[in-house]
Design a protein around this motif. Structure first.
Motif, PDB file in Angstrom:
ATOM      1  N   TYR B 103      -2.694   3.835  11.242  1.00 19.50           N
ATOM      2  CA  TYR B 103      -2.693   2.799  10.206  1.00 19.50           C
ATOM      3  C   TYR B 103      -1.415   2.884   9.364  1.00 19.50           C
ATOM      4  N   THR B 104      -1.035   4.130   9.003  1.00 21.08           N
ATOM      5  CA  THR B 104       0.174   4.340   8.205  1.00 21.08           C
ATOM      6  C   THR B 104       1.403   3.863   8.964  1.00 21.08           C
ATOM      7  N   LYS B 105       1.419   4.132  10.256  1.00 21.22           N
ATOM      8  CA  LYS B 105       2.567   3.719  11.077  1.00 21.22           C
ATOM      9  C   LYS B 105       2.720   2.203  11.106  1.00 21.22           C
ATOM     10  N   THR B 106       1.592   1.494  11.178  1.00 26.96           N
ATOM     11  CA  THR B 106       1.670   0.037  11.299  1.00 26.96           C
ATOM     12  C   THR B 106       1.752  -0.680   9.946  1.00 26.96           C
ATOM     13  N   ASN B 107       1.375   0.015   8.850  1.00 21.90           N
ATOM     14  CA  ASN B 107       1.418  -0.641   7.539  1.00 21.90           C
ATOM     15  C   ASN B 107       2.363   0.066   6.566  1.00 21.90           C
ATOM     16  N   THR B 108       3.432   0.582   7.086  1.00 21.39           N
ATOM     17  CA  THR B 108       4.373   1.371   6.294  1.00 21.39           C
ATOM     18  C   THR B 108       4.795   0.669   5.004  1.00 21.39           C
ATOM     19  N   ALA B 109       5.268  -0.557   5.141  1.00 22.50           N
ATOM     20  CA  ALA B 109       5.851  -1.259   3.999  1.00 22.50           C
ATOM     21  C   ALA B 109       4.876  -1.385   2.841  1.00 22.50           C
ATOM     22  N   SER B 110       3.705  -1.982   3.115  1.00 18.14           N
ATOM     23  CA  SER B 110       2.747  -2.211   2.027  1.00 18.14           C
ATOM     24  C   SER B 110       2.228  -0.901   1.469  1.00 18.14           C
ATOM     25  N   LEU B 111       1.965   0.065   2.342  1.00 16.16           N
ATOM     26  CA  LEU B 111       1.401   1.346   1.900  1.00 16.16           C
ATOM     27  C   LEU B 111       2.356   2.083   0.951  1.00 16.16           C
ATOM     28  N   ILE B 112       3.611   2.193   1.344  1.00 15.27           N
ATOM     29  CA  ILE B 112       4.570   2.915   0.497  1.00 15.27           C
ATOM     30  C   ILE B 112       4.862   2.128  -0.779  1.00 15.27           C
ATOM     31  N   PHE B 113       5.104   0.843  -0.652  1.00 13.59           N
ATOM     32  CA  PHE B 113       5.461   0.040  -1.815  1.00 13.59           C
ATOM     33  C   PHE B 113       4.329   0.021  -2.851  1.00 13.59           C
ATOM     34  N   VAL B 114       3.142  -0.324  -2.429  1.00 15.39           N
ATOM     35  CA  VAL B 114       2.020  -0.464  -3.371  1.00 15.39           C
ATOM     36  C   VAL B 114       1.637   0.881  -3.990  1.00 15.39           C
ATOM     37  N   SER B 115       1.694   1.951  -3.187  1.00 15.90           N
ATOM     38  CA  SER B 115       1.285   3.265  -3.720  1.00 15.90           C
ATOM     39  C   SER B 115       2.225   3.781  -4.810  1.00 15.90           C
ATOM     40  N   ARG B 116       3.416   3.220  -4.938  1.00 16.36           N
ATOM     41  CA  ARG B 116       4.335   3.631  -6.019  1.00 16.36           C
ATOM     42  C   ARG B 116       3.741   3.267  -7.380  1.00 16.36           C
ATOM     43  N   PHE B 117       2.921   2.227  -7.415  1.00 15.76           N
ATOM     44  CA  PHE B 117       2.307   1.778  -8.672  1.00 15.76           C
ATOM     45  C   PHE B 117       1.022   2.555  -8.961  1.00 15.76           C
ATOM     46  N   MET B 118       0.578   3.342  -7.991  1.00 15.81           N
ATOM     47  CA  MET B 118      -0.648   4.133  -8.164  1.00 15.81           C
ATOM     48  C   MET B 118      -0.223   5.599  -8.179  1.00 15.81           C
ATOM     49  N   THR B 119       0.160   6.084  -9.368  1.00 15.24           N
ATOM     50  CA  THR B 119       0.767   7.415  -9.458  1.00 15.24           C
ATOM     51  C   THR B 119      -0.114   8.547  -8.915  1.00 15.24           C
ATOM     52  N   GLU B 120      -1.429   8.316  -8.870  1.00 13.07           N
ATOM     53  CA  GLU B 120      -2.330   9.368  -8.368  1.00 13.07           C
ATOM     54  C   GLU B 120      -2.328   9.400  -6.841  1.00 13.07           C
ATOM     55  N   ILE B 121      -1.996   8.280  -6.231  1.00 12.72           N
ATOM     56  CA  ILE B 121      -2.059   8.151  -4.778  1.00 12.72           C
ATOM     57  C   ILE B 121      -0.693   8.409  -4.128  1.00 12.72           C
ATOM     58  N   GLY B 122       0.361   8.073  -4.850  1.00 10.16           N
ATOM     59  CA  GLY B 122       1.735   8.169  -4.324  1.00 10.16           C
ATOM     60  C   GLY B 122       2.038   9.469  -3.581  1.00 10.16           C
ATOM     61  N   PRO B 123       1.785  10.667  -4.200  1.00  6.09           N
ATOM     62  CA  PRO B 123       2.109  11.916  -3.504  1.00  6.09           C
ATOM     63  C   PRO B 123       1.404  12.068  -2.151  1.00  6.09           C
ATOM     64  N   SER B 124       0.158  11.600  -2.051  1.00  6.21           N
ATOM     65  CA  SER B 124      -0.571  11.702  -0.776  1.00  6.21           C
ATOM     66  C   SER B 124       0.087  10.826   0.281  1.00  6.21           C
ATOM     67  N   VAL B 125       0.562   9.651  -0.133  1.00  2.00           N
ATOM     68  CA  VAL B 125       1.222   8.746   0.817  1.00  2.00           C
ATOM     69  C   VAL B 125       2.540   9.366   1.299  1.00  2.00           C
ATOM     70  N   ASN B 126       3.238  10.060   0.382  1.00  2.00           N
ATOM     71  CA  ASN B 126       4.488  10.739   0.788  1.00  2.00           C
ATOM     72  C   ASN B 126       4.196  11.795   1.853  1.00  2.00           C
ATOM     73  N   VAL B 127       3.132  12.557   1.620  1.00  2.00           N
ATOM     74  CA  VAL B 127       2.740  13.612   2.569  1.00  2.00           C
ATOM     75  C   VAL B 127       2.373  12.993   3.919  1.00  2.00           C
ATOM     76  N   LEU B 128       1.589  11.938   3.868  1.00  2.00           N
ATOM     77  CA  LEU B 128       1.154  11.258   5.091  1.00  2.00           C
ATOM     78  C   LEU B 128       2.356  10.694   5.857  1.00  2.00           C
ATOM     79  N   SER B 129       3.303  10.113   5.113  1.00  2.00           N
ATOM     80  CA  SER B 129       4.506   9.560   5.747  1.00  2.00           C
ATOM     81  C   SER B 129       5.302  10.656   6.436  1.00  2.00           C
TER      82      SER B 129
END
Lengths: 134, 201
Positions: B103-129
């Protein structure tokens, strides 16, 4: 029994999380609208017609224990050493010293500390009136 | 106002831009600190003439980008190994985690961009990426775009509110919760649709 089993089958962890998020979303949305109304009522969201009318500095009622002496000095146009002399501050960190950190040493309650600072500003302003906002 | 936020504000007033960098860096890297409210406050201090607005914007952006990148690089290099070591072996081999990676591979743009506004989620998305081995160029593009938008939004709010910024703290906190739950809900539904789409194909 059948109903409970059916209910258990429907109740997946994903559904539970989604339901929880929907509840959080609705509640926070309601609080958000309420907070917006409060902000509008007290005039925070209303913009003065002329930018110069904006209160650039804080008032004495806005003083908080986390603020540093340096910040307060600049907000109220006080001389750098004003509080140092008035409160006999010997800490080398002054003026980059938060109010509560200084008063904590003397075990003074933060509210009392803020009140003391307010009184000192008022006293200074009555001696030599200073503009509190630009 | 919470004790944590008050401590962060005192920290900012004492150490100024260095403190702003540390707070944004740590929040972007791993710790859920109230970085958005701190950024609003720093921008309000800039409005009062105590800080410089371009400096607040630039340093907050730099701190966020540095924190995100460190998280990304660590997870890219040691991610799966580290997670296995601390007992997440079962999760790493689970079909759900595999689906999450896809899912992360196919939705990279929205996942990374939107998670920047969710400071609690952002670090997990960085790890996943990092774990999925996303190309650095791709990650950096969406990460910088997202962070620039996030920092611009919150610093503008602080500058707009000016000396009355403290009145907006409750509103901003609630807005943060609202945005996080909305984002999570969006990702959950999107991943569900993604899973269904994959099953159909």
């Amino acid at each position: 029994m059948k109903f409970i089993q059916k209910f258990k089958n429907i109740l997946t962890p994903r559904l539970l999380v989604i339901s929880f998020l929907i509840v959080v979303l609705v509640v926070s949305g309601m609080v958000l609208v309420k907070e917006y109304r409060v902000l509008y009522k007290i005039g925070v969201l209303k913009r003065p017609q002329h930018p110069r009318e904006l209160p650039e500095k804080i008032t004495i009622n806005d003083i908080k224990p986390w603020m540093t002496f340096d910040y307060i000095n600049k907000q109220f146009n006080l001389p750098d050493g004003y509080f140092k002399d008035a409160l006999n501050i010997s800490d080398s960190a002054y003026p980059n010293l938060p109010i509560d950190k200084f008063f904590k040493r003397d075990r003074i309650d933060p509210r009392t500390a803020v009140e003391k600072i307010r009184r000192l500003i008022l006293a200074r302003n009555s001696e030599s009136p200073q503009p509190t906002s630009r | 106002m919470t004790i944590v936020l008050e401590s962060l504000l005192a920290f900012i007033l004492v150490y100024k831009y260095a403190a702003l960098f540390v707070i944004t860096f740590v929040a972007a890297f791993f710790l859920p600190l109230p970085a958005s409210t701190t950024l609003v406050a720093a921008s309000a201090f800039a409005f009062q003439g105590y800080f410089s607005f371009p400096a607040v914007f630039g340093i907050a952006l730099l701190g966020n980008i540095a924190g995100d990148n460190l998280g990304f690089f660590i997870s890219k290099k040691y991610g799966e190994e580290l997670l296995r070591l601390i007992g997440f072996k079962k999760i790493l081999t689970s079909p759900n985690f595999h689906m999450l990676k896809e899912y992360t591979k196919t939705n990279t743009a929205s996942l990374i961009f939107v998670s920047r506004f969710m400071t609690e989620i952002g670090p997990s998305v960085n790890v996943l990426s990092g774990i999925i081995g996303m190309s650095y160029r791709k990650y950096l593009f969406y990460e910088i775009t997202g962070e620039a938008s996030y920092v611009l939004l919150y610093s503008s709010i602080g500058y707009y509110l000016g000396s009355r910024w403290e009145n907006g703290v409750n509103f901003l906190t609630t807005a943060g919760i609202f945005m996080t739950s909305l984002g999570l809900l969006f990702f959950l539904i999107q991943s569900r649709l993604f899973k269904r789409g994959r099953n159909l194909s």
